[in-house]
Design a protein around this motif. Sequence first.
Motif, PDB file in Angstrom:
ATOM      1  N   ALA A  67      44.519  18.187  43.862  1.00 40.41           N
ATOM      2  CA  ALA A  67      44.406  19.580  43.430  1.00 40.41           C
ATOM      3  C   ALA A  67      44.898  20.499  44.553  1.00 40.41           C
ATOM      4  N   VAL A  68      45.676  21.486  44.182  1.00 44.45           N
ATOM      5  CA  VAL A  68      46.208  22.424  45.154  1.00 44.45           C
ATOM      6  C   VAL A  68      45.350  23.679  45.136  1.00 44.45           C
ATOM      7  N   THR A  69      44.891  24.080  46.292  1.00 39.67           N
ATOM      8  CA  THR A  69      44.080  25.281  46.388  1.00 39.67           C
ATOM      9  C   THR A  69      44.816  26.307  47.224  1.00 39.67           C
ATOM     10  N   GLY A  70      44.464  27.560  47.013  1.00 38.29           N
ATOM     11  CA  GLY A  70      45.097  28.617  47.770  1.00 38.29           C
ATOM     12  C   GLY A  70      44.504  29.958  47.408  1.00 38.29           C
ATOM     13  N   ILE A  71      45.240  30.992  47.693  1.00 35.30           N
ATOM     14  CA  ILE A  71      44.815  32.362  47.426  1.00 35.30           C
ATOM     15  C   ILE A  71      45.687  32.928  46.322  1.00 35.30           C
ATOM     16  N   VAL A  72      45.069  33.607  45.358  1.00 37.68           N
ATOM     17  CA  VAL A  72      45.790  34.279  44.284  1.00 37.68           C
ATOM     18  C   VAL A  72      45.385  35.752  44.270  1.00 37.68           C
ATOM     19  N   PHE A  73      46.197  36.560  43.603  1.00 38.30           N
ATOM     20  CA  PHE A  73      45.920  37.979  43.468  1.00 38.30           C
ATOM     21  C   PHE A  73      45.512  38.283  42.032  1.00 38.30           C
ATOM     22  N   CYS A  74      44.523  39.132  41.877  1.00 35.94           N
ATOM     23  CA  CYS A  74      44.072  39.549  40.554  1.00 35.94           C
ATOM     24  C   CYS A  74      45.124  40.482  39.953  1.00 35.94           C
ATOM     25  N   ARG A  75      45.426  40.278  38.676  1.00 34.07           N
ATOM     26  CA  ARG A  75      46.405  41.120  37.986  1.00 34.07           C
ATOM     27  C   ARG A  75      45.847  42.511  37.692  1.00 34.07           C
ATOM     28  N   ALA A  76      44.532  42.601  37.546  1.00 33.85           N
ATOM     29  CA  ALA A  76      43.921  43.885  37.188  1.00 33.85           C
ATOM     30  C   ALA A  76      43.678  44.768  38.416  1.00 33.85           C
ATOM     31  N   CYS A  77      43.003  44.222  39.431  1.00 29.26           N
ATOM     32  CA  CYS A  77      42.629  45.060  40.570  1.00 29.26           C
ATOM     33  C   CYS A  77      43.440  44.772  41.834  1.00 29.26           C
ATOM     34  N   GLY A  78      44.142  43.655  41.889  1.00 32.99           N
ATOM     35  CA  GLY A  78      44.981  43.344  43.044  1.00 32.99           C
ATOM     36  C   GLY A  78      44.269  42.682  44.203  1.00 32.99           C
ATOM     37  N   ASN A  79      42.981  42.403  44.076  1.00 31.86           N
ATOM     38  CA  ASN A  79      42.239  41.754  45.156  1.00 31.86           C
ATOM     39  C   ASN A  79      42.602  40.278  45.243  1.00 31.86           C
ATOM     40  N   GLN A  80      42.458  39.709  46.441  1.00 29.86           N
ATOM     41  CA  GLN A  80      42.702  38.288  46.653  1.00 29.86           C
ATOM     42  C   GLN A  80      41.418  37.516  46.383  1.00 29.86           C
ATOM     43  N   TYR A  81      41.588  36.308  45.825  1.00 31.27           N
ATOM     44  CA  TYR A  81      40.445  35.403  45.665  1.00 31.27           C
ATOM     45  C   TYR A  81      40.938  33.968  45.618  1.00 31.27           C
ATOM     46  N   ASP A  82      40.013  33.029  45.736  1.00 28.09           N
ATOM     47  CA  ASP A  82      40.332  31.608  45.779  1.00 28.09           C
ATOM     48  C   ASP A  82      40.884  31.140  44.441  1.00 28.09           C
ATOM     49  N   SER A  83      41.919  30.297  44.476  1.00 33.26           N
ATOM     50  CA  SER A  83      42.560  29.854  43.250  1.00 33.26           C
ATOM     51  C   SER A  83      41.695  28.912  42.423  1.00 33.26           C
ATOM     52  N   THR A  84      40.618  28.382  43.004  1.00 25.14           N
ATOM     53  CA  THR A  84      39.740  27.508  42.233  1.00 25.14           C
ATOM     54  C   THR A  84      38.806  28.290  41.323  1.00 25.14           C
ATOM     55  N   SER A  85      38.678  29.598  41.569  1.00 24.73           N
ATOM     56  CA  SER A  85      37.833  30.428  40.710  1.00 24.73           C
ATOM     57  C   SER A  85      38.558  30.734  39.400  1.00 24.73           C
ATOM     58  N   SER A  86      37.808  30.806  38.314  1.00 28.62           N
ATOM     59  CA  SER A  86      38.423  31.075  37.020  1.00 28.62           C
ATOM     60  C   SER A  86      38.529  32.555  36.714  1.00 28.62           C
ATOM     61  N   ALA A  87      37.825  33.391  37.499  1.00 29.19           N
ATOM     62  CA  ALA A  87      37.870  34.833  37.286  1.00 29.19           C
ATOM     63  C   ALA A  87      37.797  35.538  38.633  1.00 29.19           C
ATOM     64  N   CYS A  88      38.292  36.764  38.652  1.00 28.01           N
ATOM     65  CA  CYS A  88      38.237  37.591  39.858  1.00 28.01           C
ATOM     66  C   CYS A  88      36.793  37.956  40.151  1.00 28.01           C
ATOM     67  N   PRO A  89      36.331  37.755  41.385  1.00 27.74           N
ATOM     68  CA  PRO A  89      34.946  38.085  41.710  1.00 27.74           C
ATOM     69  C   PRO A  89      34.675  39.593  41.725  1.00 27.74           C
ATOM     70  N   SER A  90      35.711  40.401  41.886  1.00 27.99           N
ATOM     71  CA  SER A  90      35.531  41.853  41.950  1.00 27.99           C
ATOM     72  C   SER A  90      35.397  42.481  40.568  1.00 27.99           C
ATOM     73  N   CYS A  91      36.408  42.211  39.720  1.00 32.65           N
ATOM     74  CA  CYS A  91      36.410  42.890  38.404  1.00 32.65           C
ATOM     75  C   CYS A  91      36.127  41.938  37.240  1.00 32.65           C
ATOM     76  N   LYS A  92      35.915  40.674  37.538  1.00 37.29           N
ATOM     77  CA  LYS A  92      35.560  39.650  36.544  1.00 37.29           C
ATOM     78  C   LYS A  92      36.653  39.411  35.505  1.00 37.29           C
ATOM     79  N   THR A  93      37.917  39.748  35.827  1.00 41.46           N
ATOM     80  CA  THR A  93      39.026  39.501  34.919  1.00 41.46           C
ATOM     81  C   THR A  93      39.390  38.015  35.000  1.00 41.46           C
ATOM     82  N   ALA A  94      39.543  37.355  33.846  1.00 39.57           N
ATOM     83  CA  ALA A  94      39.895  35.948  33.815  1.00 39.57           C
ATOM     84  C   ALA A  94      41.324  35.726  34.314  1.00 39.57           C
ATOM     85  N   ARG A  95      41.555  34.580  34.885  1.00 37.18           N
ATOM     86  CA  ARG A  95      42.892  34.251  35.357  1.00 37.18           C
ATOM     87  C   ARG A  95      43.770  34.097  34.213  1.00 37.18           C
TER      88      ARG A  95
END
Length: 82
Positions: free
Chosen positions: A54-82
């Motif tokens: 499994a490849v892990t890394g950092i992704v950017f939220c499409r809604a708010c632009g914050n960075q979060y871990d790619s293993t998460s299914s939703a943005c921790p800030s705005c709760k928008t799903a990947r």
Amino acid sequence: MFEETSLVIVLLVASLVVNLVTMIVVIVSFRRKQLGAAGQKEASGSAQAAAASAVTGIVFCRACGNQYDSTSSACPSCKTAR
């Protein structure tokens, strides 16, 4: 003049020997690392192999632009799903 030429030759040979020894040490260490990795792959279970692939890394939220871990299914800030 002969002394200067012989000194240059001695220094060139010494440099060549040091470089060859360094190259041999690096090759041996890479081979040991590859053999160790191959032995660990055979010993690991299917769950460990799947987790290692499994490849892990950092992704950017499409809604708010914050960075979060790619293993998460939703943005921790705005709760928008990947």
